[in-house]
Design a protein around this motif. Structure first.
Motif, PDB file in Angstrom:
ATOM      1  N   ALA A 106      -3.760  -6.823   2.451  1.00  0.00           N
ATOM      2  CA  ALA A 106      -3.077  -6.208   1.858  1.00  0.00           C
ATOM      3  C   ALA A 106      -2.398  -6.631   0.705  1.00  0.00           C
ATOM      4  O   ALA A 106      -1.190  -7.161   1.753  1.00  0.00           O
ATOM      5  CB  ALA A 106      -2.276  -5.025   2.034  1.00  0.00           C
ATOM      6  N   TYR A 120      -7.545  -5.656  -1.391  1.00  0.00           N
ATOM      7  CA  TYR A 120      -6.957  -3.610  -1.016  1.00  0.00           C
ATOM      8  C   TYR A 120      -5.911  -3.374  -1.119  1.00  0.00           C
ATOM      9  O   TYR A 120      -5.535  -3.736   0.394  1.00  0.00           O
ATOM     10  CB  TYR A 120      -8.384  -3.323  -0.371  1.00  0.00           C
ATOM     11  CG  TYR A 120      -8.622  -1.674  -0.634  1.00  0.00           C
ATOM     12  CD1 TYR A 120      -8.438  -0.855  -1.720  1.00  0.00           C
ATOM     13  CD2 TYR A 120      -7.751  -1.042   1.049  1.00  0.00           C
ATOM     14  CE1 TYR A 120      -7.724   0.601  -1.880  1.00  0.00           C
ATOM     15  CE2 TYR A 120      -7.461   0.312   0.748  1.00  0.00           C
ATOM     16  CZ  TYR A 120      -7.608   0.970  -0.724  1.00  0.00           C
ATOM     17  OH  TYR A 120      -7.798   2.365  -0.403  1.00  0.00           O
ATOM     18  N   HIS A 121      -5.417  -2.599  -1.330  1.00  0.00           N
ATOM     19  CA  HIS A 121      -3.980  -1.725  -1.171  1.00  0.00           C
ATOM     20  C   HIS A 121      -4.143  -0.252  -1.564  1.00  0.00           C
ATOM     21  O   HIS A 121      -4.874  -0.261  -2.415  1.00  0.00           O
ATOM     22  CB  HIS A 121      -3.141  -2.880  -1.949  1.00  0.00           C
ATOM     23  CG  HIS A 121      -1.565  -1.954  -1.221  1.00  0.00           C
ATOM     24  ND1 HIS A 121      -0.813  -0.747  -1.737  1.00  0.00           N
ATOM     25  CD2 HIS A 121      -0.062  -2.503  -0.271  1.00  0.00           C
ATOM     26  CE1 HIS A 121       0.184  -0.503  -0.815  1.00  0.00           C
ATOM     27  NE2 HIS A 121       0.466  -1.873  -0.423  1.00  0.00           N
TER      28      HIS A 121
END
Length: 300
Positions: free
Chosen positions: A45, A6-7
């Protein structure tokens, strides 16, 4: 341990009024953290994807047009939103996240990208909100680095994985399986190794029965050593674009069937989340979160 790419750029805002629900990419990890399904330790990330890994799958001229923001307006319309630098960076971070997930899947059995499933992007085109094909890029990364020999891509988004089918049309090491709405986008379909086209209003029992049979067939026929799974929740009856009639519980059972097949065959699986367009964002988020919950229960 579940590892999840996830970013913050996943939730990059689009022009006001755009129907693509980018907010879900922020809400999915937030909900999973809130309920205790995951902790911050589960999330990583991804960095930006190196250009060499992009052009191993996508035509170089197409990639340069994306990179330099010179893609013709007609082609931007085919993608579905105006091109900007952040959207391109978003796509390359999503693709790197999917590559990173392949290593975590090999270690832990399963790994997730909160975004991804950009299966409408072909070798030299973008389409349907997809600029670069994250699972195709990751599949080629595994093949080119001798990290896998036989790959199965299971695409259960309501829309056919036309870009994925086109990219691997002449690649026997990759078996593409798409189960999708027959009379739905894209209206010009490509040919996967296995396509199961479903009639409008297909419900829980028929969907799950056909999927169960297909999973047995594809694992026996191809004998993969790595699986990519596209787990779109636009199969739900509540979806504005889907045209199928699945309940949320059946969508969860669908995920369980896929994971159980991977576990039975001792094959690691990377999951990208794909589409979801229900009017109520809570339905979208909960259905996506179910995929993580099922994996937590089966792989813990």
């Amino acid at each position: 341990m579940l590892k999840i790419a996830y970013h913050p750029i996943y939730a990059h805002p689009l022009p006001e009024g755009h129907r693509f629900p980018m907010l879900k990419y922020e809400l999915i990890p937030a909900q999973l953290l809130h309920e205790g399904t995951i902790t911050e330790a589960n999330i990583f990330a991804p960095d930006a994807l190196p250009e060499k890994d992009i052009v191993a799958t996508h035509d170089k001229d197409y990639w340069l047009a994306l990179k330099n923001l010179t893609l013709p307006y007609k082609e931007q319309r085919r993608i579905g939103f105006p091109l900007d630098a952040q959207l391109v960076e978003r796509e390359i971070r999503i693709a790197q996240g999917t590559i990173d997930c392949t290593a975590f899947a090999k270690e832990f059995g399963v790994a997730f990208n909160v975004a991804g499933g950009t299966h409408h992007a072909g070798s030299n085109w973008g389409e349907g909100f997809c600029l670069l094909n994250d699972q195709a890029i990751a599949a080629n990364y595994l093949l080119n680095n001798n990290l896998a020999k036989r790959i199965l891509i299971i695409d259960l988004d309501v829309h056919q994985g036309n870009g994925t089918a086109q990219i691997f049309a002449n690649e026997p090491s990759v078996f593409t399986f798409s189960m999708h709405g027959d009379k739905n986008f894209p209206f010009r379909k490509e040919q996967s190794d296995l396509d199961i086209a479903l009639a409008d209003e297909t419900g829980d029992e028929e969907f799950l029965s056909k999927l169960s049979e297909a999973l047995k067939f594809v694992f026996e026929k191809h004998k993969p050593d790595f699986v990519f799974y596209l787990s779109g929740v636009d199969v739900l009856a509540s979806d504005k674009l889907g045209k199928l009639s699945l309940s949320k519980n059946a969508c969860k059972q669908r995920d369980q069937l896929v994971f159980e097949a991977c576990i039975k065959n001792q094959v690691p699986v990377q999951v990208s989340m794909g589409g979801g367009y229900s009017e109520d964002i809570k339905i979208i988020v909960d259905a996506h979160c179910n995929t993580f919950r099922v994996a937590r229960d089966l792989y813990s």
